[in-house]
Design a protein around this motif. Structure first.
Motif, short mmCIF file in Angstrom:
data_model
loop_
_atom_site.label_atom_id
_atom_site.label_comp_id
_atom_site.label_asym_id
_atom_site.label_seq_id
_atom_site.Cartn_x
_atom_site.Cartn_y
_atom_site.Cartn_z
N ALA A 32 73.85 87.60 30.19
CA ALA A 32 72.62 88.35 30.82
C ALA A 32 72.46 87.91 32.10
CB ALA A 32 71.49 88.31 30.03
N LEU A 33 72.39 86.88 32.40
CA LEU A 33 72.08 86.05 33.99
C LEU A 33 73.36 86.44 35.08
CD1 LEU A 33 69.84 83.13 33.12
CD2 LEU A 33 69.22 85.21 33.91
N ARG A 34 74.32 87.23 34.24
CA ARG A 34 75.63 87.51 34.95
C ARG A 34 76.64 86.14 35.47
NH1 ARG A 34 73.91 89.44 40.22
NH2 ARG A 34 76.11 90.38 40.62
N CYS A 35 76.39 85.28 34.70
CA CYS A 35 77.47 83.83 34.83
C CYS A 35 78.71 84.73 34.38
CB CYS A 35 77.25 82.75 33.65
SG CYS A 35 75.59 81.94 34.24
N ASP A 36 79.70 83.89 35.29
CA ASP A 36 81.13 84.31 34.91
C ASP A 36 81.79 83.71 33.79
OD1 ASP A 36 81.09 86.08 37.30
OD2 ASP A 36 80.94 84.07 38.23
N ILE A 37 81.74 82.37 33.44
CA ILE A 37 82.62 81.69 32.74
C ILE A 37 81.80 80.71 31.95
CG2 ILE A 37 84.65 80.14 32.59
CD1 ILE A 37 85.62 81.22 35.33
N ALA A 38 82.30 80.51 30.60
CA ALA A 38 81.68 79.78 29.61
C ALA A 38 82.35 78.61 29.19
CB ALA A 38 81.17 80.46 28.38
N GLN A 39 81.88 77.59 29.08
CA GLN A 39 82.45 76.21 28.64
C GLN A 39 81.35 75.49 27.91
OE1 GLN A 39 84.47 73.81 31.75
NE2 GLN A 39 84.60 71.88 30.52
N GLY A 40 81.92 74.92 26.75
CA GLY A 40 80.90 74.04 26.05
C GLY A 40 81.41 74.16 24.65
N TYR A 41 80.73 73.34 23.69
CA TYR A 41 81.08 73.17 22.29
C TYR A 41 80.97 74.39 21.59
CZ TYR A 41 80.99 68.00 22.78
OH TYR A 41 81.40 66.88 23.00
N GLY A 42 80.09 75.37 22.02
CA GLY A 42 80.09 76.65 21.43
C GLY A 42 81.12 77.57 21.44
N ILE A 43 82.17 77.23 22.62
CA ILE A 43 83.51 77.91 22.59
C ILE A 43 84.47 77.02 21.81
CG2 ILE A 43 85.15 78.56 24.38
CD1 ILE A 43 82.38 80.01 24.34
N ALA A 44 84.75 75.79 22.21
CA ALA A 44 85.75 75.05 21.52
C ALA A 44 85.31 73.50 22.10
CB ALA A 44 87.03 75.26 21.75
N ARG A 45 85.49 72.47 21.37
CA ARG A 45 85.28 71.02 21.81
C ARG A 45 86.67 70.64 22.28
NH1 ARG A 45 81.62 68.03 19.29
NH2 ARG A 45 80.01 68.88 17.60
N PRO A 46 86.72 69.41 23.03
CA PRO A 46 87.84 69.30 23.66
C PRO A 46 89.10 68.70 22.67
CG PRO A 46 86.12 68.17 24.77
CD PRO A 46 85.52 69.13 23.52
N MET A 47 90.26 69.04 22.73
CA MET A 47 91.25 68.89 21.77
C MET A 47 92.62 68.37 22.26
SD MET A 47 91.79 73.03 21.13
CE MET A 47 90.20 73.34 21.31
N PRO A 48 93.43 67.70 21.38
CA PRO A 48 94.84 67.04 22.27
C PRO A 48 95.56 68.41 22.48
CG PRO A 48 94.09 65.92 20.05
CD PRO A 48 93.05 67.12 20.19
N VAL A 49 96.53 68.22 23.30
CA VAL A 49 97.42 69.38 23.83
C VAL A 49 98.21 70.26 22.78
CG1 VAL A 49 99.46 69.62 25.35
CG2 VAL A 49 97.80 67.95 25.91
N PRO A 50 98.77 69.73 21.80
CA PRO A 50 99.14 70.52 20.48
C PRO A 50 98.15 71.23 20.00
CG PRO A 50 100.13 68.00 20.43
CD PRO A 50 98.97 68.28 21.53
N ASP A 51 96.88 70.93 19.90
CA ASP A 51 95.83 71.62 19.08
C ASP A 51 95.53 72.70 20.00
OD1 ASP A 51 95.99 69.84 17.04
OD2 ASP A 51 94.05 68.75 17.37
N PHE A 52 95.40 72.34 21.43
CA PHE A 52 94.98 73.37 22.48
C PHE A 52 96.02 74.42 22.27
CE2 PHE A 52 95.38 75.13 26.46
CZ PHE A 52 93.86 75.85 26.77
N LEU A 53 97.31 74.21 22.43
CA LEU A 53 98.33 75.20 22.39
C LEU A 53 98.26 76.16 20.94
CD1 LEU A 53 101.56 73.01 23.30
CD2 LEU A 53 100.07 74.79 24.66
N THR A 54 97.88 75.48 19.78
CA THR A 54 97.75 76.19 18.51
C THR A 54 96.25 77.27 18.74
OG1 THR A 54 98.61 74.47 17.26
CG2 THR A 54 97.24 76.09 16.20
#
Length: 808
Positions: free
Chosen positions: A771-793
């Motif tokens: 609502a505050l017009r931010c463009d991009i979201a990043q955080g645990y609510g989206i996804a936790r950091p993951m290894p490369v194979p898991d990110f590809l999946t």
């Protein structure tokens, strides 16, 4: 070489010619894994020749020895008849020269640096064989007459001169530059040997004794050439020194065999003995076999390295044995020959030997003094006159060897605070004068046994033997108080601060390098805390009990394959598409498991490893991006350290890395925190501008946590801002936080920047930020950091889910 004998030389008919001889060459080419003299004179080094090996022994290698054995058999069993004697003495006895000459010619091709001496040796062997055959044929048949004798003697003289070319060429190939001491050593060896040979070998035959007549001078040509060759041998050995080199041993034995044969012949001739039995020839031919073996052992060797300034003293018993022996020989000649009938020339040669030895002694004293001066300069700081790092390390080694838990040693590392401002304001001359004044002030404050050294820049160190921790802290405060007193430089009263790090040994530092590292860590801790003095204490939270060990293990991890990256997705608030992924480094430690950045980044910063660490993360991130880019054009974000931001080579490095993985510039976003530009903002802006020109996006990370965000944001070349989680985590509950985010979003959009909100932990926070017009979201609510194979999946599954929803 001894000139071949003929009737014109006074040798009885039937006397056999002496074969060609070679003086040994010190420092001969060594096979792989043998110690050779790299400089030819000063030191030895282990040399391995990977591409060229010694020729494998085979039937051909045994040919010279077989020919000698055949000739020896002919002496034992010889058919009657002058014809057989002529064939045996002319052909069989001289046949051994031919394979020896072939081996020498092959050595010239195999060893380019020694092409001239080996070819000269081959030519000399060939001429010697021709001269010896001609001498025997002339003596047995008298067909050629006096003219033939003259030709034979001329060939013998040519072979003798060619031998000198061989010897001098071998020496020149091993000595890149002749120092005065080498010339004197060679002169001493040559004069002393010649004096002894002339006095005791030739002298008794030059004058009549006991009613006997002196020998004609023509009969002394043979021993005279032996004396000269042996003198040259000693001169070469005096220059190069005694080396246990197989080739040198072979060549020395070769010449020794020839000299023995000549001496036997010379001793038997005045007595009227018949020398036609041929047995002295076996000694000469054995020398040829040894010379052939030396030629077969010749292999390429590295070019000798020069001592450009000639400051290295030529010392060591290997270099002094032969000159000393020659000097003793000269003294013996003078002592025995005083008042006797020894030749006058021998006395003059002996006198010259002693004079040259005295000159060499004077030169040696000067070399030793010069060597000591160079050694002292190498351990002294040029600016302050204090011991330098090298000298400190030597003293520290001895100190730590004597240190025990009951009697520890301590190191104080002192680093000036504000020294850069002195250089910038008053110039480097004033800074140098300040460093000299500090050294002069601290020296009188040292206790007996303590060592003060300048390590470089504005760093000093004080080594305290037998100093417990309390004593080390007391001394640190005392020395710090000395520096805090004002200095007057160029009429200006200056105050400088100093931070002191303290480390002790043998606990926790067991080595000198550990002691320096611990003191360095403590010094930087003192700078950060502003306490002035800090004691290094092992960090129990480092996982190993000592951050120093972590630093050392991290160096290995960066060079190996222990670092990995985890990827955290970034999605658009507008439509939920994946628009990026941040690469976060992890350390797969072999014993401690997977480590988060907080466990090793402080150690990396203290060890100066942030730049190579970032470079490794960049390589890993681009390698991972290349796996998904053909199907998912999702860029990757990599965090930069301050060292990377101010690296003028960074644009070229990034361009090469992208090309290596076949990625466009838009596949990479580089993140930096605004504090990284504080050290050199102008240089950092240049680097970032070049990156943007290439098409690489830049992002300001942790925006809102600095103190000069707006000031730098005006001129900083960037494409996006990343709001720190400290501003976004409470945005749903704190109106003040929401107001800050709202106005920051408006500012970013007004400047043409997109805004990334970190710390999006739940859907409620995401709705407010959307609502505050931010463009991009990043955080645990989206996804936790993951290894490369898991990110590809994850990436493939999210794309499939969106496609399914769009189809519905």
């Amino acid at each position: 070489m001894v000139l071949p004998r003929s009737r014109s030389s006074g040798v009885p008919a039937g006397g056999r010619g002496s074969p060609f001889r070679v003086a040994p060459s010190a420092g001969e080419v060594q096979p792989a894994r043998r110690r050779v003299d790299a400089l030819g004179v000063e030191r030895t080094t282990r040399v391995t020749v990977p591409h060229r090996r010694l020729p494998r022994p085979g039937p051909v290698a045994l040919l010279p020895a077989a020919l000698v054995l055949a000739y020896a058999g002919s002496l034992l069993v010889r058919p009657t008849g002058a014809g057989w004697d002529l064939v045996a003495d002319t052909l069989l006895r001289n046949a051994v020269y031919l394979p020896a000459a072939a081996f020498s010619w092959a050595a010239a091709r195999r060893v380019p640096r020694e092409r001239l001496p080996w070819r000269a040796l081959a030519v000399c062997l060939g001429i010697s064989a021709l001269a010896n055959s001609g001498r025997t044929f002339t003596a047995r048949t008298d067909l050629l007459g006096p003219w033939g004798v003259t030709v034979v003697d001329g060939l013998a003289l040519v072979s003798y001169l060619t031998l000198w070319v061989t010897l001098l060429g071998l020496v020149r190939a091993r000595v890149p530059r002749f120092h005065p001491s080498m010339w004197l050593d060679g002169l001493i060896g040559a004069l002393g040997t010649t004096a002894v040979g002339l006095a005791f070998l030739l002298g008794p035959h030059l004058t009549a004794s006991d009613g006997s007549e002196p020998l004609p001078l023509v009969q002394l040509v043979l021993p005279a050439t032996d004396v000269l060759l042996f003198a040259l041998l000693i001169a070469i050995g005096s220059v190069l020194g005694l080396r246990l080199d197989p080739t040198v041993v072979l060549m020395t034995a070769s010449l020794g065999c020839v000299l023995v044969g000549d001496l036997v012949l010379f001793a038997r001739t005045p007595a009227g003995a018949q020398v036609g039995d041929g047995w002295p020839d076996l000694a000469w031919l054995a020398g040829i076999v040894l010379a052939a073996t030396a030629a077969r052992r010749a292999i390429p060797r590295p070019a000798p390295r020069e001592d450009p300034d000639g400051s290295r003293a030529r010392l060591g018993w290997q270099l002094l044995v032969l000159p000393l022996g020659a000097t003793v020989g000269g003294l013996v000649v003078l002592a025995i020959g005083w008042g006797t009938d020894l030749p006058v020339a021998a006395a003059w040669l002996a006198t010259g030997t002693v004079v040259a030895a005295l000159a060499r002694t004077a030169l040696t004293l000067r070399e030793v003094r010069s060597f000591d001066e160079v050694r002292q300069e190498a351990r002294t700081d040029e600016l302050t006159g204090l011991p330098n790092r090298r000298a400190l390390l030597e003293v520290a080694e001895r100190t730590l060897a004597a240190a025990t838990a009951g009697r520890p040693a301590a190191l104080l590392l002192l680093d000036l605070d504000g020294f850069k401002e002195v250089n910038d304001s008053l110039g480097h001359g004033a800074g140098d004068e300040l460093l000299r004044r500090i050294g002069a002030r601290l020296l009188p404050a040292l206790a007996p046994g303590e060592t003060l050294a300048r390590l470089g820049g504005d760093e000093f160190a004080v080594l305290l033997p037998d100093a417990a921790l309390e004593r080390a802290q007391e001394r640190a405060e005392q020395l710090r108080a000395q520096i805090l007193r004002p200095f007057r430089i160029e009429g200006i009263r200056l105050h400088v601060g100093v931070s002191v790090g303290i480390a002790t040994a043998p606990v926790p530092a067991a080595t000198v390098q550990e002691l320096l590292r611990c003191a360095d860590i403590a010094m930087y801790a003192a700078k950060r805390a502003g306490t002035g003095v800090h004691v290094h204490v092992p960090d129990p939270l480092s996982g190993t009990g000592d951050r120093l060990r972590t630093m050392e293990e991290l160096r290995t991890a960066i060079e190996g394959d222990e670092l990995v990256i985890h990827l955290q997705p970034q999605v658009s608030f507008a439509d939920g598409t994946t628009v990026g992924a941040e690469a976060l480094v992890r350390w797969q430690h072999p014993t401690r498991g997977l480590l988060a950045p907080a466990a090793f980044l402080p150690a990396a910063e203290q060890a100066g490893l942030l730049r190579p660490l970032t470079d490794q993360v960049l390589r890993l991130a681009l390698a991972a991006t290349a796996r998904w880019w053909p199907e998912h054009a999702v860029p990757v974000s990599v965090n930069l350290s301050a060292a990377n931001v101010t690296d003028l080579d960074l644009p070229a490095t990034v361009t090469a890395a992208l090309a290596r993985h076949g990625l466009p510039a838009g596949a990479l976003t580089l993140e930096l925190v605004e504090d990284t530009l504080m050290a050199d903002p102008d240089r950092g802006r240049v680097v970032l501008s070049e990156l943007r020109t290439l098409g690489v996006r830049t992002s300001i990370d942790d925006y809102g946590t600095g103190y000069s965000s707006l000031a730098y944001l005006r001129h900083l070349p960037a494409d996006e801002l990343k709001l720190d989680r400290s501003l976004t985590s409470d945005v749903a509950d704190d109106p003040r936080a929401a107001a800050i985010v709202e106005h920051t979003v408006a500012l970013a959009h007004a400047l043409g920047l997109r805004l990334v909100a970190e710390g999006v932990e739940d859907e409620r926070t995401a709705d407010v930020l959307r609502a505050l017009r931010c463009d991009i979201a990043q955080g645990y609510g989206i996804a936790r950091p993951m290894p490369v194979p898991d990110f590809l999946t994850w990436l493939a599954a999210r794309r499939a889910s969106r496609a399914a929803r769009a189809h519905v």
